[in-house]
Design a protein around this motif. Structure first.
Motif, PDB file in Angstrom:
ATOM      1  N   MET A 147       0.850  -1.181   0.000  1.00  0.00           N
ATOM      2  CA  MET A 147       0.000   0.000   0.000  1.00  0.00           C
ATOM      3  C   MET A 147       0.890   1.236   0.000  1.00  0.00           C
ATOM      4  SD  MET A 147      -1.128   0.258   4.025  1.00  0.00           S
ATOM      5  CE  MET A 147      -1.498   2.004   3.882  1.00  0.00           C
ATOM      6  N   LEU A 148       0.278   2.381  -0.242  1.00  0.00           N
ATOM      7  CA  LEU A 148       0.999   3.643  -0.143  1.00  0.00           C
ATOM      8  C   LEU A 148       0.234   4.578   0.773  1.00  0.00           C
ATOM      9  CD1 LEU A 148      -0.406   6.104  -2.082  1.00  0.00           C
ATOM     10  CD2 LEU A 148       0.349   4.530  -3.856  1.00  0.00           C
ATOM     11  N   GLU A 149       0.982   5.474   1.417  1.00  0.00           N
ATOM     12  CA  GLU A 149       0.357   6.379   2.377  1.00  0.00           C
ATOM     13  C   GLU A 149       1.233   7.602   2.604  1.00  0.00           C
ATOM     14  OE1 GLU A 149       0.087   4.483   6.215  1.00  0.00           O
ATOM     15  OE2 GLU A 149       2.214   3.959   6.252  1.00  0.00           O
ATOM     16  N   GLU A 150       0.600   8.674   3.053  1.00  0.00           N
ATOM     17  CA  GLU A 150       1.310   9.807   3.621  1.00  0.00           C
ATOM     18  C   GLU A 150       1.265   9.683   5.138  1.00  0.00           C
ATOM     19  OE1 GLU A 150      -0.963  12.960   1.749  1.00  0.00           O
ATOM     20  OE2 GLU A 150       0.802  13.517   0.563  1.00  0.00           O
ATOM     21  N   ARG A 151       2.309  10.190   5.800  1.00  0.00           N
ATOM     22  CA  ARG A 151       2.390  10.086   7.253  1.00  0.00           C
ATOM     23  C   ARG A 151       2.676  11.475   7.833  1.00  0.00           C
ATOM     24  NH1 ARG A 151       2.603   5.122   9.371  1.00  0.00           N
ATOM     25  NH2 ARG A 151       3.538   5.994  11.263  1.00  0.00           N
ATOM     26  N   ALA A 152       1.962  11.800   8.896  1.00  0.00           N
ATOM     27  CA  ALA A 152       2.126  13.113   9.515  1.00  0.00           C
ATOM     28  C   ALA A 152       3.531  13.308  10.062  1.00  0.00           C
ATOM     29  CB  ALA A 152       1.089  13.295  10.632  1.00  0.00           C
ATOM     30  N   ASP A 153       4.185  12.204  10.463  1.00  0.00           N
ATOM     31  CA  ASP A 153       5.527  12.323  11.022  1.00  0.00           C
ATOM     32  C   ASP A 153       6.620  12.323   9.959  1.00  0.00           C
ATOM     33  OD1 ASP A 153       5.138   9.700  10.299  1.00  0.00           O
ATOM     34  OD2 ASP A 153       5.631   8.828  12.252  1.00  0.00           O
ATOM     35  N   LEU A 154       6.224  12.281   8.673  1.00  0.00           N
ATOM     36  CA  LEU A 154       7.182  12.360   7.572  1.00  0.00           C
ATOM     37  C   LEU A 154       6.576  13.184   6.445  1.00  0.00           C
ATOM     38  CD1 LEU A 154       9.972  11.442   6.497  1.00  0.00           C
ATOM     39  CD2 LEU A 154       8.807   9.487   5.455  1.00  0.00           C
ATOM     40  N   PRO A 155       6.487  14.497   6.624  1.00  0.00           N
ATOM     41  CA  PRO A 155       5.896  15.337   5.582  1.00  0.00           C
ATOM     42  C   PRO A 155       6.739  15.335   4.307  1.00  0.00           C
ATOM     43  CG  PRO A 155       6.934  16.682   7.283  1.00  0.00           C
ATOM     44  CD  PRO A 155       6.942  15.267   7.795  1.00  0.00           C
ATOM     45  N   ASP A 156       6.081  15.610   3.201  1.00  0.00           N
ATOM     46  CA  ASP A 156       6.738  15.722   1.895  1.00  0.00           C
ATOM     47  C   ASP A 156       7.324  14.391   1.431  1.00  0.00           C
ATOM     48  OD1 ASP A 156       6.175  18.504   1.751  1.00  0.00           O
ATOM     49  OD2 ASP A 156       7.895  18.899   3.045  1.00  0.00           O
ATOM     50  N   HIS A 157       6.710  13.298   1.833  1.00  0.00           N
ATOM     51  CA  HIS A 157       7.113  11.964   1.382  1.00  0.00           C
ATOM     52  C   HIS A 157       5.870  11.083   1.226  1.00  0.00           C
ATOM     53  CE1 HIS A 157      10.865  13.414   3.252  1.00  0.00           C
ATOM     54  NE2 HIS A 157      11.495  12.559   2.457  1.00  0.00           N
ATOM     55  N   VAL A 158       6.005  10.069   0.384  1.00  0.00           N
ATOM     56  CA  VAL A 158       4.997   9.017   0.273  1.00  0.00           C
ATOM     57  C   VAL A 158       5.675   7.700   0.626  1.00  0.00           C
ATOM     58  CG1 VAL A 158       3.370   7.817  -1.233  1.00  0.00           C
ATOM     59  CG2 VAL A 158       3.723  10.283  -1.492  1.00  0.00           C
ATOM     60  N   VAL A 159       5.058   6.971   1.551  1.00  0.00           N
ATOM     61  CA  VAL A 159       5.616   5.712   2.051  1.00  0.00           C
ATOM     62  C   VAL A 159       4.881   4.543   1.404  1.00  0.00           C
ATOM     63  CG1 VAL A 159       5.921   4.260   4.104  1.00  0.00           C
ATOM     64  CG2 VAL A 159       6.306   6.742   4.242  1.00  0.00           C
ATOM     65  N   TYR A 160       5.650   3.604   0.895  1.00  0.00           N
ATOM     66  CA  TYR A 160       5.125   2.363   0.325  1.00  0.00           C
ATOM     67  C   TYR A 160       5.605   1.221   1.217  1.00  0.00           C
ATOM     68  CZ  TYR A 160       4.518   5.164  -3.956  1.00  0.00           C
ATOM     69  OH  TYR A 160       4.153   6.122  -4.874  1.00  0.00           O
ATOM     70  N   ARG A 161       4.670   0.355   1.620  1.00  0.00           N
ATOM     71  CA  ARG A 161       5.037  -0.693   2.561  1.00  0.00           C
ATOM     72  C   ARG A 161       4.067  -1.854   2.450  1.00  0.00           C
ATOM     73  NH1 ARG A 161       1.360  -0.985   6.650  1.00  0.00           N
ATOM     74  NH2 ARG A 161       0.158   0.883   7.237  1.00  0.00           N
ATOM     75  N   PRO A 162       4.422  -3.033   2.987  1.00  0.00           N
ATOM     76  CA  PRO A 162       3.445  -4.104   3.069  1.00  0.00           C
ATOM     77  C   PRO A 162       2.223  -3.667   3.867  1.00  0.00           C
ATOM     78  CG  PRO A 162       5.648  -4.967   3.430  1.00  0.00           C
ATOM     79  CD  PRO A 162       5.764  -3.470   3.417  1.00  0.00           C
ATOM     80  N   ARG A 163       1.054  -4.015   3.375  1.00  0.00           N
ATOM     81  CA  ARG A 163      -0.178  -3.615   4.056  1.00  0.00           C
ATOM     82  C   ARG A 163      -0.280  -4.271   5.431  1.00  0.00           C
ATOM     83  NH1 ARG A 163      -4.974  -1.508   2.387  1.00  0.00           N
ATOM     84  NH2 ARG A 163      -4.339  -1.640   0.197  1.00  0.00           N
ATOM     85  N   VAL A 185       9.678   1.414   1.064  1.00  0.00           N
ATOM     86  CA  VAL A 185       9.992   2.299  -0.053  1.00  0.00           C
ATOM     87  C   VAL A 185       9.483   3.695   0.284  1.00  0.00           C
ATOM     88  CG1 VAL A 185       9.618   2.727  -2.509  1.00  0.00           C
ATOM     89  CG2 VAL A 185       9.836   0.372  -1.675  1.00  0.00           C
ATOM     90  N   ILE A 186      10.327   4.687   0.106  1.00  0.00           N
ATOM     91  CA  ILE A 186       9.937   6.058   0.439  1.00  0.00           C
ATOM     92  C   ILE A 186      10.311   6.978  -0.710  1.00  0.00           C
ATOM     93  CG2 ILE A 186      10.043   7.906   2.127  1.00  0.00           C
ATOM     94  CD1 ILE A 186      11.203   5.879   4.124  1.00  0.00           C
ATOM     95  N   ALA A 187       9.305   7.609  -1.300  1.00  0.00           N
ATOM     96  CA  ALA A 187       9.518   8.551  -2.398  1.00  0.00           C
ATOM     97  C   ALA A 187       9.354   9.975  -1.893  1.00  0.00           C
ATOM     98  CB  ALA A 187       8.520   8.290  -3.520  1.00  0.00           C
ATOM     99  N   SER A 188      10.135  10.880  -2.436  1.00  0.00           N
ATOM    100  CA  SER A 188       9.946  12.295  -2.147  1.00  0.00           C
ATOM    101  C   SER A 188       8.603  12.757  -2.698  1.00  0.00           C
ATOM    102  CB  SER A 188      11.071  13.119  -2.771  1.00  0.00           C
ATOM    103  OG  SER A 188      12.330  12.710  -2.296  1.00  0.00           O
ATOM    104  N   GLY A 189       8.041  13.808  -2.106  1.00  0.00           N
ATOM    105  CA  GLY A 189       6.810  14.379  -2.630  1.00  0.00           C
ATOM    106  C   GLY A 189       5.581  14.007  -1.823  1.00  0.00           C
TER     107      GLY A 189
END
Length: 303
Positions: free
Chosen positions: A39-55, A96-100
């Motif tokens: 899955m992918l998600e934004e996290r309040a503790d990591l602004p300006d990134h999108v986190v991809y991880r096992p659901r 996996v962590i992408a900028s943006g």
């Protein structure tokens, strides 16, 4: 390739995938083909990134997530523009962590007047992503607590994002780098304000590196091929997939490039013997693969 051609190509890379994300439902988003649907998600503790991880983090059991940080095409702010590629890798047991950010419909903007490239994500965001992952692995109430292999780190990126990855790859904690449709510009030819491009920095790479290019029609082909030829102090591989600068990022499951990257990560970060066989030996798995060509420097051929 003239600088104007590079700018057009890089700007196009920044826009690929954005329109397709806006309004997408969960059922329309891939989850990868690996053992751990992602899955992918934004996290309040990591602004300006999108986190991809096992659901389902519990499904990992005792396995730990390797870290794969990714700079976007065009150094753009859409952290989902390469989502099929990134979800596929995450499904094989990677954080996996992408900028943006995850874009909203109003986020899609036209190119700036005069065709100049506006770098929307700074290089340090890749380093920030690694910092966050290390903190989360040790934070008592984190869902990632003790689930991250903080010594298994890869820096990667597409096009302009690949230049960012080359800069971050010099950090001692980065174990391998994956440079996609990218490469340092010749001296004096860098058309991207705010982005470092210096062939001398190749000497600071360590561990290992993989270049993935799109064949002769890729605007980064010359730069990336020249980089690869200069890297003689660490094991390095160069894969060409004849699809041009746009790569296979948004093909189903990230296409062949995601397959190659996953195999490389499994070998370099997890020491997987089957993954190693795809790159090593006269009859390696990718040596005679009709979908691509594989070149290896002398150090890689000795492994």
């Amino acid at each position: 390739m003239m600088a104007t051609g590079w700018l057009r190509g890089i700007a196009a890379a920044a826009l690929i995938g954005t329109a397709g994300w806006a309004g997408a439902t969960d059922n329309a988003v891939e989850h990868g083909t690996g053992r751990f649907p992602a899955m992918l998600e934004e996290r309040a503790d990591l602004p300006d990134h999108v986190v991809y991880r096992p659901r389902d983090m519990a499904a990992l059991g005792r396995a730990k997530l390797g870290i794969y940080v990714f700079g976007n095409g065009g150094c753009g702010a859409d952290g989902t523009a390469s989502r099929n590629h990134l979800l596929e890798i995450a499904s094989h047991g990677y954080l996996v962590i992408a900028s943006g950010t995850i874009p909203k419909p109003v986020d899609v903007k036209a190119s700036p007047p005069g065709g100049g490239l506006q770098v929307a994500t700074a290089t340090h965001l890749l380093s920030d992503a690694i910092d966050w992952a290390v903190r989360e692995n040790g934070r008592a109430d984190s869902p990632f607590r003790d689930r991250i292999a903080t010594d298994e780190i890869a820096a990667s990126g597409w096009s302009c994002g690949g230049l960012q990855a080359l800069a971050v790859a010099a950090e001692p904690r980065v174990k391998t780098s994956v440079i996609m449709n990218s490469g340092f510009f010749p001296a004096g030819a860098n058309p991207i304000p705010g982005i470092v491009s210096d062939k001398a920095l190749l000497n600071r790479l360590h561990g290992s590196t993989l270049y993935i290019l799109g064949g002769p029609s890729d605007i980064a082909h010359g730069n990336g091929t020249d980089d690869f030829g200069r890297i003689t102090h660490i094991p390095a591989a160069l894969v060409n997939i004849p699809v041009g600068h746009g790569g296979t990022y948004m093909l189903p499951h990230g296409g062949v490039a995601a397959e190659v990257v996953t195999a490389w990560l499994d070998w370099q970060l997890k020491d997987d013997a089957k993954a190693r066989q795809r790159f090593v030996g006269a009859d390696c798995g990718y040596c005679h693969d009709p979908r691509l060509t594989l070149d290896r420097n002398a150090l890689l051929q000795k492994r």
